[in-house]
Design a protein around this motif. Structure first.
Motif, PDB file in Angstrom:
ATOM      1  N   TRP A   1       0.832  -1.205   0.000  1.00 46.52           N
ATOM      2  CA  TRP A   1       0.000   0.000   0.000  1.00 46.52           C
ATOM      3  C   TRP A   1       0.866   1.256   0.000  1.00 46.52           C
ATOM      4  O   TRP A   1       0.554   2.218  -0.705  1.00 46.52           O
ATOM      5  CB  TRP A   1      -0.948   0.007   1.197  1.00 46.52           C
ATOM      6  CG  TRP A   1      -1.841  -1.189   1.256  1.00 46.52           C
ATOM      7  CD1 TRP A   1      -1.961  -2.066   2.297  1.00 46.52           C
ATOM      8  CD2 TRP A   1      -2.735  -1.668   0.243  1.00 46.52           C
ATOM      9  NE1 TRP A   1      -2.872  -3.043   1.993  1.00 46.52           N
ATOM     10  CE2 TRP A   1      -3.372  -2.827   0.743  1.00 46.52           C
ATOM     11  CE3 TRP A   1      -3.066  -1.227  -1.030  1.00 46.52           C
ATOM     12  CZ2 TRP A   1      -4.309  -3.545   0.005  1.00 46.52           C
ATOM     13  CZ3 TRP A   1      -4.008  -1.942  -1.769  1.00 46.52           C
ATOM     14  CH2 TRP A   1      -4.609  -3.082  -1.255  1.00 46.52           C
ATOM     15  N   GLU A   2       1.942   1.240   0.756  1.00 44.49           N
ATOM     16  CA  GLU A   2       2.854   2.386   0.775  1.00 44.49           C
ATOM     17  C   GLU A   2       3.519   2.563  -0.586  1.00 44.49           C
ATOM     18  O   GLU A   2       3.705   3.686  -1.054  1.00 44.49           O
ATOM     19  CB  GLU A   2       3.904   2.201   1.874  1.00 44.49           C
ATOM     20  CG  GLU A   2       3.323   2.261   3.269  1.00 44.49           C
ATOM     21  CD  GLU A   2       4.257   1.751   4.347  1.00 44.49           C
ATOM     22  OE1 GLU A   2       4.104   2.196   5.496  1.00 44.49           O
ATOM     23  OE2 GLU A   2       5.124   0.895   4.060  1.00 44.49           O
TER      24      GLU A   2
ATOM     25  N   THR B   1       0.913   4.144  -2.881  1.00 43.11           N
ATOM     26  CA  THR B   1       0.720   5.549  -2.526  1.00 43.11           C
ATOM     27  C   THR B   1       1.889   6.386  -3.040  1.00 43.11           C
ATOM     28  O   THR B   1       1.681   7.460  -3.620  1.00 43.11           O
ATOM     29  CB  THR B   1       0.574   5.713  -0.993  1.00 43.11           C
ATOM     30  OG1 THR B   1      -0.576   4.947  -0.580  1.00 43.11           O
ATOM     31  CG2 THR B   1       0.399   7.153  -0.597  1.00 43.11           C
TER      32      THR B   1
ATOM     33  N   ASN C   1       1.587   6.680  -6.794  1.00 42.79           N
ATOM     34  CA  ASN C   1       0.537   7.640  -7.165  1.00 42.79           C
ATOM     35  C   ASN C   1       0.960   9.083  -6.951  1.00 42.79           C
ATOM     36  O   ASN C   1       0.441   9.984  -7.605  1.00 42.79           O
ATOM     37  CB  ASN C   1      -0.744   7.372  -6.374  1.00 42.79           C
ATOM     38  CG  ASN C   1      -1.609   6.326  -7.024  1.00 42.79           C
ATOM     39  OD1 ASN C   1      -1.312   5.831  -8.105  1.00 42.79           O
ATOM     40  ND2 ASN C   1      -2.686   5.970  -6.359  1.00 42.79           N
ATOM     41  N   SER C   2       1.888   9.311  -6.043  1.00 45.90           N
ATOM     42  CA  SER C   2       2.313  10.682  -5.757  1.00 45.90           C
ATOM     43  C   SER C   2       3.282  11.211  -6.814  1.00 45.90           C
ATOM     44  O   SER C   2       3.596  12.396  -6.824  1.00 45.90           O
ATOM     45  CB  SER C   2       2.958  10.761  -4.370  1.00 45.90           C
ATOM     46  OG  SER C   2       4.229  10.131  -4.379  1.00 45.90           O
TER      47      SER C   2
ATOM     48  N   LYS D   1      -9.649  -1.702  -0.319  1.00 48.06           N
ATOM     49  CA  LYS D   1      -8.560  -0.740  -0.438  1.00 48.06           C
ATOM     50  C   LYS D   1      -7.962  -0.762  -1.851  1.00 48.06           C
ATOM     51  O   LYS D   1      -7.571   0.271  -2.392  1.00 48.06           O
ATOM     52  CB  LYS D   1      -7.482  -1.009   0.610  1.00 48.06           C
ATOM     53  CG  LYS D   1      -6.428   0.063   0.674  1.00 48.06           C
ATOM     54  CD  LYS D   1      -5.572  -0.089   1.902  1.00 48.06           C
ATOM     55  CE  LYS D   1      -4.624   1.079   1.951  1.00 48.06           C
ATOM     56  NZ  LYS D   1      -4.476   1.618   3.270  1.00 48.06           N
TER      57      LYS D   1
ATOM     58  N   GLU E   1      -9.156   1.647  -4.455  1.00 44.27           N
ATOM     59  CA  GLU E   1      -8.737   3.051  -4.367  1.00 44.27           C
ATOM     60  C   GLU E   1      -7.636   3.401  -5.366  1.00 44.27           C
ATOM     61  O   GLU E   1      -7.340   4.576  -5.565  1.00 44.27           O
ATOM     62  CB  GLU E   1      -8.251   3.366  -2.948  1.00 44.27           C
ATOM     63  CG  GLU E   1      -9.312   3.214  -1.879  1.00 44.27           C
ATOM     64  CD  GLU E   1      -8.754   3.366  -0.472  1.00 44.27           C
ATOM     65  OE1 GLU E   1      -7.613   3.876  -0.323  1.00 44.27           O
ATOM     66  OE2 GLU E   1      -9.450   2.968   0.472  1.00 44.27           O
ATOM     67  N   PHE E   2      -7.028   2.395  -5.968  1.00 48.70           N
ATOM     68  CA  PHE E   2      -5.894   2.621  -6.866  1.00 48.70           C
ATOM     69  C   PHE E   2      -6.273   2.221  -8.292  1.00 48.70           C
ATOM     70  O   PHE E   2      -6.561   1.048  -8.564  1.00 48.70           O
ATOM     71  CB  PHE E   2      -4.678   1.823  -6.394  1.00 48.70           C
ATOM     72  CG  PHE E   2      -4.175   2.239  -5.041  1.00 48.70           C
ATOM     73  CD1 PHE E   2      -3.278   3.284  -4.906  1.00 48.70           C
ATOM     74  CD2 PHE E   2      -4.625   1.598  -3.889  1.00 48.70           C
ATOM     75  CE1 PHE E   2      -2.825   3.674  -3.661  1.00 48.70           C
ATOM     76  CE2 PHE E   2      -4.174   1.970  -2.641  1.00 48.70           C
ATOM     77  CZ  PHE E   2      -3.277   3.018  -2.522  1.00 48.70           C
TER      78      PHE E   2
END
Length: 141
Positions: A67-68, A71, A74-75, A98, A101-102
């Motif tokens: 997940w990290e 994230t 995505n940033s 979850k 979300e991606f």
């Protein structure tokens, strides 16, 4: 266009087994990363518009979990296209929620990953170019 397959998982044995499944499915041999931050760096260094990645990503890893990783991915401003299949032994439905979300996640596989799990990706138009299809030509007499 360039097409690469990445496996991101801290379990080295599972990485080797998954890579054999990947190769048997007519995908190119995977680049294996036991640390998600190393894979993130690899993708960032190859961030061009003609680069495509098919990523098999474990969720539960030390230091930077899946997940990290997602994230952090995505940033970034990415020109490369990244398509992710989550690989996990978890059956927790919250993980599936979850994953929604991606945008880059297209599938969620529970271990053990079987050949038919990977072969079905060849039917997805977005992933079809990753697969090698041997053309067998018959001799002409």
């Amino acid at each position: 266009m360039k097409y690469e397959v990445l496996v991101i998982d801290d379990d080295k044995i599972l990485c080797l087994v998954l890579n054999k499944v990947i190769e048997s499915s007519n995908l190119p041999s995977a680049h294996i990363f036991n640390k998600a931050n190393s894979a993130l760096e690899y993708i960032t260094e190859r961030n061009t518009s003609n680069q495509n990645f098919l990523v098999f990503l474990d969720i539960n890893m030390p230091l930077m979990n899946g997940w990290e990783f997602l994230t952090a991915l995505n940033s970034q401003t990415l020109n490369a296209k990244v398509h992710v299949s989550i690989i996990t032994s978890s059956i927790d439905q919250n993980n599936r929620k979850k994953a929604n979300e991606f945008d880059c996640i297209f599938d969620f596989l529970v271990r053990p990953v079987k050949l038919e799990d990977v072969v079905k990706f060849s039917e997805l138009p977005l992933l079809k170019p990753f697969f090698y299809f041997e053309t067998k030509l018959e001799p002409v007499f």
